[in-house]
Design an enzyme around this catalytic site. Sequence first.
Site, PDB file in Angstrom:
ATOM      1  N   TYR A 227       0.847  -1.090   0.100  1.00  0.00           N
ATOM      2  CA  TYR A 227      -0.054  -0.018  -0.045  1.00  0.00           C
ATOM      3  C   TYR A 227       0.776   1.370  -0.070  1.00  0.00           C
ATOM      4  O   TYR A 227       1.817   1.426   0.713  1.00  0.00           O
ATOM      5  CB  TYR A 227      -0.801   0.024   1.335  1.00  0.00           C
ATOM      6  CG  TYR A 227      -1.677   1.034   1.150  1.00  0.00           C
ATOM      7  CD1 TYR A 227      -3.092   1.129   0.475  1.00  0.00           C
ATOM      8  CD2 TYR A 227      -1.476   2.474   2.080  1.00  0.00           C
ATOM      9  CE1 TYR A 227      -3.637   2.511   0.265  1.00  0.00           C
ATOM     10  CE2 TYR A 227      -2.199   3.609   1.829  1.00  0.00           C
ATOM     11  CZ  TYR A 227      -3.270   3.518   1.128  1.00  0.00           C
ATOM     12  OH  TYR A 227      -4.036   4.641   1.250  1.00  0.00           O
TER      13      TYR A 227
ATOM     14  N   TRP B  96       1.152   5.717  -1.847  1.00  0.00           N
ATOM     15  CA  TRP B  96       0.847   6.549  -2.936  1.00  0.00           C
ATOM     16  C   TRP B  96       2.146   6.601  -3.996  1.00  0.00           C
ATOM     17  O   TRP B  96       1.730   6.936  -5.140  1.00  0.00           O
ATOM     18  CB  TRP B  96       0.716   7.916  -2.365  1.00  0.00           C
ATOM     19  CG  TRP B  96      -0.635   8.343  -1.904  1.00  0.00           C
ATOM     20  CD1 TRP B  96      -1.682   7.575  -1.029  1.00  0.00           C
ATOM     21  CD2 TRP B  96      -1.502   9.321  -2.514  1.00  0.00           C
ATOM     22  NE1 TRP B  96      -2.816   7.957  -0.904  1.00  0.00           N
ATOM     23  CE2 TRP B  96      -2.664   9.217  -1.726  1.00  0.00           C
ATOM     24  CE3 TRP B  96      -1.412  10.544  -3.048  1.00  0.00           C
ATOM     25  CZ2 TRP B  96      -3.963  10.129  -2.004  1.00  0.00           C
ATOM     26  CZ3 TRP B  96      -2.192  11.419  -3.319  1.00  0.00           C
ATOM     27  CH2 TRP B  96      -3.611  11.232  -2.853  1.00  0.00           C
TER      28      TRP B  96
END
Length: 761
Positions: free
Chosen positions: A107, A109
């Site tokens: 996980y 960005w």
Amino acid sequence: MKRRHVTHFGVFEARSDGTALSDVTGWSGDSDPRHIIHNVASSQHHPARVARPAIRRGWLERGPGGAGRGDEPFVEVDWDSALELLSAELRRVYSTYGSSAVYGGSYGWASAGRFHHSQSQIHRFLNTLGGYVAGVADYSYGTSGILLPHVLGSSPAAVMADGTTWAVIREHTELFVSFGGLSAKNTAVNSGGIADHSAREEVRRAREAGCRFVDITPIRDDAFAEAGTEWIAPVPGSDTALMLALAFVLDQEGLVDTAFLASHTVGYDRFIDYVNGRTDGVPKTPAWAAELSEVPADVITGLARRMAGARTMINVSWSMQRQVHGEQPVWLGVTLAAMLGQIGLPGGGFQHGYGASAEIGLARRVVSPPSLPQGVNPEPAFIPVARIADMLLDPGGVIQFNGAELTYPHIELVYWAGGNPFHHHQDLARLRRAFSRPSTVVVHESFWTSTARHADIVLPATMSIERDDFGSGRNDPHFFPMPALTKPAGEARDDYAIFGDVANRLGLGEAFTEGRSPMQWLHHLYEGWRSRLGELGHHVPEFAEFWASEHIMIPVADPRQVLHQSFREDPDAHPLATPSGLIEIFSETIESFGYRDCRGHPVWMAPAEWLGKRDRAYPLHLISNQPRTRLHSQLDVGSTSQASKIHGREPIRMNPADAESRGLQTGDVVLVRNSRGSCLAGLQVSDALRPGVVQLSTGAWYDPDPEDPSFCRHGNPNVLTADVPSSTLSQGTTAQHTLVEVERWEGPLPELSVGRPPPFA
Ligand SMILES: Nc1nc2c(c(=O)[nH]1)N[C@H]1C(S)=C(S)[C@@H](COP(=O)(O)OP(=O)(O)OC[C@H]3O[C@@H](n4cnc5c(=O)[nH]c(N)nc54)[C@H](O)[C@@H]3O)O[C@H]1N2
Ligand SMILES: Nc1nc2c(c(=O)[nH]1)N[C@H]1C(S)=C(S)[C@@H](COP(=O)(O)OP(=O)(O)OC[C@H]3O[C@@H](n4cnc5c(=O)[nH]c(N)nc54)[C@H](O)[C@@H]3O)O[C@H]1N2
Ligand SMILES: [Mo]
């Protein structure tokens, strides 16, 4: 000549000498560039950059195993040795244990740029190898992501992409009520980038046209100054009570649109019986809510009347659900909007997250821009993403999740590219114990983040400015070519090149790369996308013309879209994707799961940690929200982020009354502590905070004391936050809130270790 580049926080222009960037400014097409862009050039050649592949010494000498991870020095090696070791380890794990032993959720960005997007790259790579245990949902709206499909029949992402646009708000909205505020700082950011930061101007124009903004938040100055916001400051975590009391007033005073409830919703009767106390003997009156929220009863009554007397947009920020019982305020936002009967009307109704990110309020594009296909993951095991520490600590453990039963797999190898769990996860000392369990941790990183320091194999990744790509943020109609601005720093390689090389060594090179260079992929993906657009009757230029352009525009279907308009007009012809086809104020599905912590309709449940508990040891409520000066932990060594630090520590803000009673002043270094951990921070006294509330934004690189990993010398709030799920239904993170005490740091100021590489053996 200056050249352009897309980041998650905007498009910048800079000069390049081929190695480094200078003279960085916001893109000329951006009406409101944000200062976060300056973190990029200032960190590119920072000493904290990962220069060469590195292997943890114990792993290199003794082979796979977790002992010493995060403590031992690293050994720098050449690329060939590193990739040979990695290939052999992947071969061992996949052939011995299979894909259920590889956690590839990864996980995070990562960076803007559609092709080099790390998550697409790593998932495609692991799928090529046979699959991986995935992490589903996210940290942003993990709780509403599970709830909203039950209530509205759509994901939050769809609700946002279809959301009522600013152009409509400007013309129709009279009252904009925002639970969790309408945050100026958060509109700096958009996943994948934002070309024009238009939110400030949109808010200004709405205000000019007569719209009134009410922010319900413990922090006043998140708001746009242009909004002229009225501030209501509840006790954090008490919004559900406040919203139930709004419902009570609407009902008691006959301000409810009963026709809309009858035609477009199910379950109102059971809900309102609860509100009126018929089911539990407790009427949810303004006086009842005032006790819990400390918002005066007459303010609650007045707000309910104003909402019923105006075209009202009810906005519930994402922060409201990054909490224990985070479903409740989101569900209540929908319920209140349904009671007002304004769902589907221009400028009225509900939205989840204006102000949480720049995309919300932009119109839906006819198609998303192209991205790298990830392939198919044959591995059935997955976890709700925020349960990573539980999974690693408890293989074979069983949990409930959204009506299903999941068994945690036994993980041998963790592989991360483009995320920083040692920033983003809660209770970092516990995460550190969890990370000692697998045999091998592999991380691709551009910087020596705390996650890289807790890995065994660290491979230096390029930054987005160092590679050719194209970029367009979520729901942003601008689509930019992103030619590399400089050569890679040190020995950094693209994630794609690393995965391609390892796939080759495993005999899977062709399957992963399909024989294409990055530039060939850009061309291939773009042309496939162009022909899909063509089939829909939309024409965009050929790749060569696009690549030579400043940017192109992706067509938008309806700039004046209104959320749920067709559903409102004809719920039979345009039903929601819920079991009833209607808005579910009561969900039989959720009720049937039998979870005590999320019932069939929204209810008030006091959180375990909040000011209502009157905890003597930890009397302050810490809000760890998103940082103003960076994106999460990204580029924390960059100039904008560093300028905010106080004696090198992350700033914590506190109300003057709380500072005075503790004898603290702006500029003091303080210790923030609770039963899970402690960290240093630099104090800023501010009356923008409600008394009893302190704010320490997330993202300072975790810098654990070598003797005590629950003590962070730098100011990462996640040593303090609890690793407890929002509920059994959604298993989301609850990062936003925790209780703490703050005191002056009396000892000598410990030296920071972040900002330079770890020791090398
Ligand atoms: N206490 C608290 N915790 C929180 C939150 C909070 O509000 N409070 N917010 C939560 C939320 S909503 C989120 S979304 C998460 C965010 O958590 P993350 O997304 O994990 O945080 P980032 O700092 O964006 O981490 C991205 C990492 O990817 C690296 N990177 C960038 N580009 C590349 C690339 O091209 N290749 C590779 N290999 N690496 C790259 C960056 O250097 C950086 O270290 O945090 C969550 N945690
Ligand atoms: N500058 C910047 N912008 C960002 C990001 C970033 O890292 N930096 N990250 C992006 C990401 S990944 C995400 S998920 C979004 C997150 O968007 P959000 O989740 O909405 O953002 P936060 O900053 O965590 O919280 C927003 C505000 O909610 C209010 N709040 C907190 N708790 C409560 C409460 O109990 N009750 C009420 N009424 N209000 C409360 C506080 O004023 C807080 O500042 O932001 C995005 N935007
Ligand atoms: Mo997020």
